[in-house]
Each structure stands twice: as C-alpha cells, then as structure tokens.
Write a protein that holds these residues in place. Structure first.
Motif, mmCIF file in Angstrom:
data_model
loop_
_atom_site.group_PDB
_atom_site.id
_atom_site.type_symbol
_atom_site.label_atom_id
_atom_site.label_comp_id
_atom_site.label_asym_id
_atom_site.label_seq_id
_atom_site.Cartn_x
_atom_site.Cartn_y
_atom_site.Cartn_z
ATOM 1 N N ASP A 73 -79.225 -7.990 -26.754
ATOM 2 C CA ASP A 73 -79.898 -8.922 -25.862
ATOM 3 C C ASP A 73 -78.880 -10.013 -25.566
ATOM 4 N N ALA A 74 -78.366 -10.022 -24.355
ATOM 5 C CA ALA A 74 -77.228 -10.879 -24.029
ATOM 6 C C ALA A 74 -77.518 -12.358 -24.191
ATOM 7 N N ALA A 75 -78.780 -12.738 -24.156
ATOM 8 C CA ALA A 75 -79.137 -14.154 -24.254
ATOM 9 C C ALA A 75 -79.212 -14.643 -25.693
ATOM 10 N N LEU A 76 -79.011 -13.756 -26.670
ATOM 11 C CA LEU A 76 -79.077 -14.125 -28.075
ATOM 12 C C LEU A 76 -77.679 -14.186 -28.661
ATOM 13 N N TYR A 96 -69.810 -8.906 -16.960
ATOM 14 C CA TYR A 96 -71.178 -9.339 -17.236
ATOM 15 C C TYR A 96 -72.048 -9.083 -16.020
ATOM 16 N N ASN A 97 -73.079 -8.239 -16.194
ATOM 17 C CA ASN A 97 -73.950 -7.850 -15.085
ATOM 18 C C ASN A 97 -75.398 -8.334 -15.182
ATOM 19 N N PRO A 98 -75.918 -8.718 -16.352
ATOM 20 C CA PRO A 98 -77.358 -8.985 -16.436
ATOM 21 C C PRO A 98 -77.817 -10.163 -15.581
ATOM 22 N N SER A 99 -79.029 -10.068 -15.102
ATOM 23 C CA SER A 99 -79.693 -11.195 -14.463
ATOM 24 C C SER A 99 -81.190 -10.979 -14.582
ATOM 25 N N ALA A 100 -81.931 -12.057 -14.453
ATOM 26 C CA ALA A 100 -83.396 -11.979 -14.500
ATOM 27 C C ALA A 100 -83.934 -12.939 -13.467
ATOM 28 N N LEU A 144 -94.711 -21.761 -11.107
ATOM 29 C CA LEU A 144 -93.826 -21.035 -12.007
ATOM 30 C C LEU A 144 -94.120 -21.383 -13.471
ATOM 31 N N ASP A 145 -94.047 -20.341 -14.312
ATOM 32 C CA ASP A 145 -94.243 -20.517 -15.740
ATOM 33 C C ASP A 145 -92.931 -20.963 -16.388
ATOM 34 N N PRO A 146 -92.882 -22.118 -17.040
ATOM 35 C CA PRO A 146 -91.629 -22.628 -17.596
ATOM 36 C C PRO A 146 -90.960 -21.672 -18.590
ATOM 37 N N THR A 147 -91.747 -20.986 -19.379
ATOM 38 C CA THR A 147 -91.166 -20.065 -20.354
ATOM 39 C C THR A 147 -90.439 -18.916 -19.657
ATOM 40 N N THR A 148 -91.034 -18.385 -18.611
ATOM 41 C CA THR A 148 -90.408 -17.303 -17.850
ATOM 42 C C THR A 148 -89.144 -17.795 -17.147
ATOM 43 N N VAL A 149 -89.197 -19.016 -16.648
ATOM 44 C CA VAL A 149 -88.019 -19.593 -15.990
ATOM 45 C C VAL A 149 -86.882 -19.738 -16.992
ATOM 46 N N ARG A 150 -87.181 -20.229 -18.178
ATOM 47 C CA ARG A 150 -86.140 -20.382 -19.193
ATOM 48 C C ARG A 150 -85.526 -19.029 -19.549
ATOM 49 N N THR A 151 -86.342 -18.015 -19.654
ATOM 50 C CA THR A 151 -85.819 -16.680 -19.947
ATOM 51 C C THR A 151 -84.855 -16.217 -18.857
ATOM 52 N N ALA A 152 -85.220 -16.453 -17.597
ATOM 53 C CA ALA A 152 -84.354 -16.069 -16.484
ATOM 54 C C ALA A 152 -83.014 -16.779 -16.570
ATOM 55 N N LEU A 153 -83.030 -18.065 -16.897
ATOM 56 C CA LEU A 153 -81.786 -18.817 -17.014
ATOM 57 C C LEU A 153 -80.946 -18.326 -18.194
ATOM 58 N N ASP A 154 -81.607 -18.034 -19.298
ATOM 59 C CA ASP A 154 -80.886 -17.555 -20.478
ATOM 60 C C ASP A 154 -80.167 -16.241 -20.194
ATOM 61 N N VAL A 155 -80.859 -15.318 -19.544
ATOM 62 C CA VAL A 155 -80.268 -14.003 -19.275
ATOM 63 C C VAL A 155 -79.157 -14.104 -18.239
ATOM 64 N N THR A 156 -79.412 -14.823 -17.155
ATOM 65 C CA THR A 156 -78.474 -14.847 -16.041
ATOM 66 C C THR A 156 -77.243 -15.690 -16.318
ATOM 67 N N ALA A 157 -77.413 -16.825 -17.000
ATOM 68 C CA ALA A 157 -76.306 -17.763 -17.153
ATOM 69 C C ALA A 157 -75.857 -17.968 -18.598
ATOM 70 N N PHE A 158 -76.800 -18.240 -19.502
ATOM 71 C CA PHE A 158 -76.394 -18.523 -20.877
ATOM 72 C C PHE A 158 -75.754 -17.305 -21.526
ATOM 73 N N GLY A 159 -76.308 -16.133 -21.279
ATOM 74 C CA GLY A 159 -75.699 -14.913 -21.818
ATOM 75 C C GLY A 159 -74.289 -14.701 -21.295
ATOM 76 N N ALA A 160 -74.064 -15.062 -20.030
ATOM 77 C CA ALA A 160 -72.720 -14.955 -19.459
ATOM 78 C C ALA A 160 -71.746 -15.863 -20.196
#
Length: 230
Positions: free
Chosen positions: A53-56, A79-83, A92-108
């Motif tokens: 899980d690239a965000a971890l 690095y290819n993942p995005s959400a 928008l649900d804040p938890t879902t938004v945070r997940t999208a940011l984690d996968v797309t940017a923080f994991g990178a």
C-alpha cells in the motif's frame, strides 16, 4: 543487470512499462496492493511482485528491503498510483479526500525519498511520476484529484531542481486523456479510439526520458491524443 521498480501496477500503462523494461534486460520489481492480479505479467517478464500500500510508510520500507535484497542497483523507479473521489465540494467526505491525497501524493513522496537515497549515492538513476491534466488545471467536482496531482507535480519539480545536479533524473509525465488498450483501438464502441492514449506509446515516452543524455534532461512532458484540444 539494472533494476527497475514500478509502484502501482495493473493493466494498461504499468503493464506496458514492465514489458518494455523487461525487453531491455531490466530486472523488475512490481508493487501493488493486490499482487494476485500480477501473476501473468510477472511470469511474462520474470518480475518479482511485492504487496504494497503505497500510502503506508511501513509498506514502502518493506518494499525497499526487497529492492536492496538483490545484487542489482536501482536504476529506474516509477510511481503510477492515484485515487480520486468526485462530487460537489460541500458534499465531499474528508476521510475519502485524505485517502486520495495519501495515495496520489504522499505515497509518491515515500517512494521518491527511498529511491533518491539509493540513487544519489551513485549519482545516477531515473525517477518518473505519472501525472495528469488535473495537476495543471483543476476541474469542477474533482477537487481531491486536482489537489493530489498538483502536489505530485510540485514534488517532481522540486525534486528535479534538487536532484538533477546530483546526477538523478526526475521526470513528470502529464497524461492528458484516457488510456485505451495496448496497440490502439477502444474497449468501448462509444469511444473514438483516436481520443485515447495507447499505453505502449506512453511507455515509449518513459523510455525516452530514461535514455535522455544528461546534457538535455526534461523534467516534464505532456502527452495527449492528436485529436485532443487543450
């Protein structure tokens, strides 16, 4: 043999990259949250697969333990993942938004930091990120995707300015359009095949970035179908 790492592997672009890099003689590590879907591709390319899980950060640490386990130097990291989550901003649900940011940017960031630590020591290597038009212009009802891709682009630009003088090539590829099946054509009769990008053609651009002489490095390239307006 040199080692290439692709994070966020599935069908489409990642598979095209894996095949083309394997054909060039690279040893491959393919990382994905679900490695079961990679059995065929791994068998075809001789790749090692790693569940990640690239965000971890702990998963990324474990992935790079696998990178270090072999005798090859890490030459390429992609690095290819995005959400994304769509909807009106007020809904928008804040938890879902945070997940999208984690996968797309923080994991990178996590992958880039680990790769850079290894490449800077040798003053060689290439780190590539898959961006999108959303990282250049934000679209309505798509704020989380724009936020993530803008952050990804900022990361790549900052890294390029820091790492190019240290011998590490950093590239950001803006994919402006939907990706179709390899070899061209369309999976849907409702889609003009000329309006989709061929993943094999995109992968060729990644190879051209890897091959660029250091006297003329690009940090960003935009790709779009010839019928696309922009």
């Amino acid at each position: 043999m040199a080692l290439a790492l692709i994070v966020g592997v599935g069908d489409g672009l990642s598979a095209s990259l894996a095949r083309k890099l394997a054909a060039r003689g690279y040893s491959l590590i393919l990382a994905a949250r679900d490695t079961g879907k990679l059995e065929g591709l791994a068998g075809e390319t001789g790749a090692t697969t790693v569940q990640c899980d690239a965000a971890l950060s702990e998963d990324m640490d474990r992935l790079f333990e696998e990178v270090d386990a072999g005798s090859e130097d890490l030459a390429v990291a992609i690095y290819n993942p995005s959400a994304r989550t769509k909807g009106a901003l007020v809904d928008l649900d804040p938890t879902t938004v945070r997940t999208a940011l984690d996968v797309t940017a923080f994991g990178a960031f996590l992958m880039a930091q680990q790769a850079a630590r290894r490449m800077v020591r040798r003053q060689s290597g290439t780190i590539l990120f898959t961006g999108a038009s959303a990282g250049v212009k934000g679209f309505p009802r798509s704020a989380p995707f724009a936020m993530g891709k803008f952050a990804l682009r900022g990361l790549a630009q900052s890294m390029a300015r820091e790492l190019h003088p240290q011998g590490v090539h950093v590239g950001h590829v803006v994919v402006d359009g939907s990706i179709g099946p390899a070899g061209g054509g369309s999976q849907s009769t409702n889609v003009n095949p000329d309006a989709q990008l061929d993943p094999d053609a995109i992968a060729e651009t990644y190879l051209s970035l890897i091959d660029q002489p250091r006297s003329a490095w690009a940090w960003e390239i935009e790709l779009r179908p010839w019928v696309e307006t922009f």
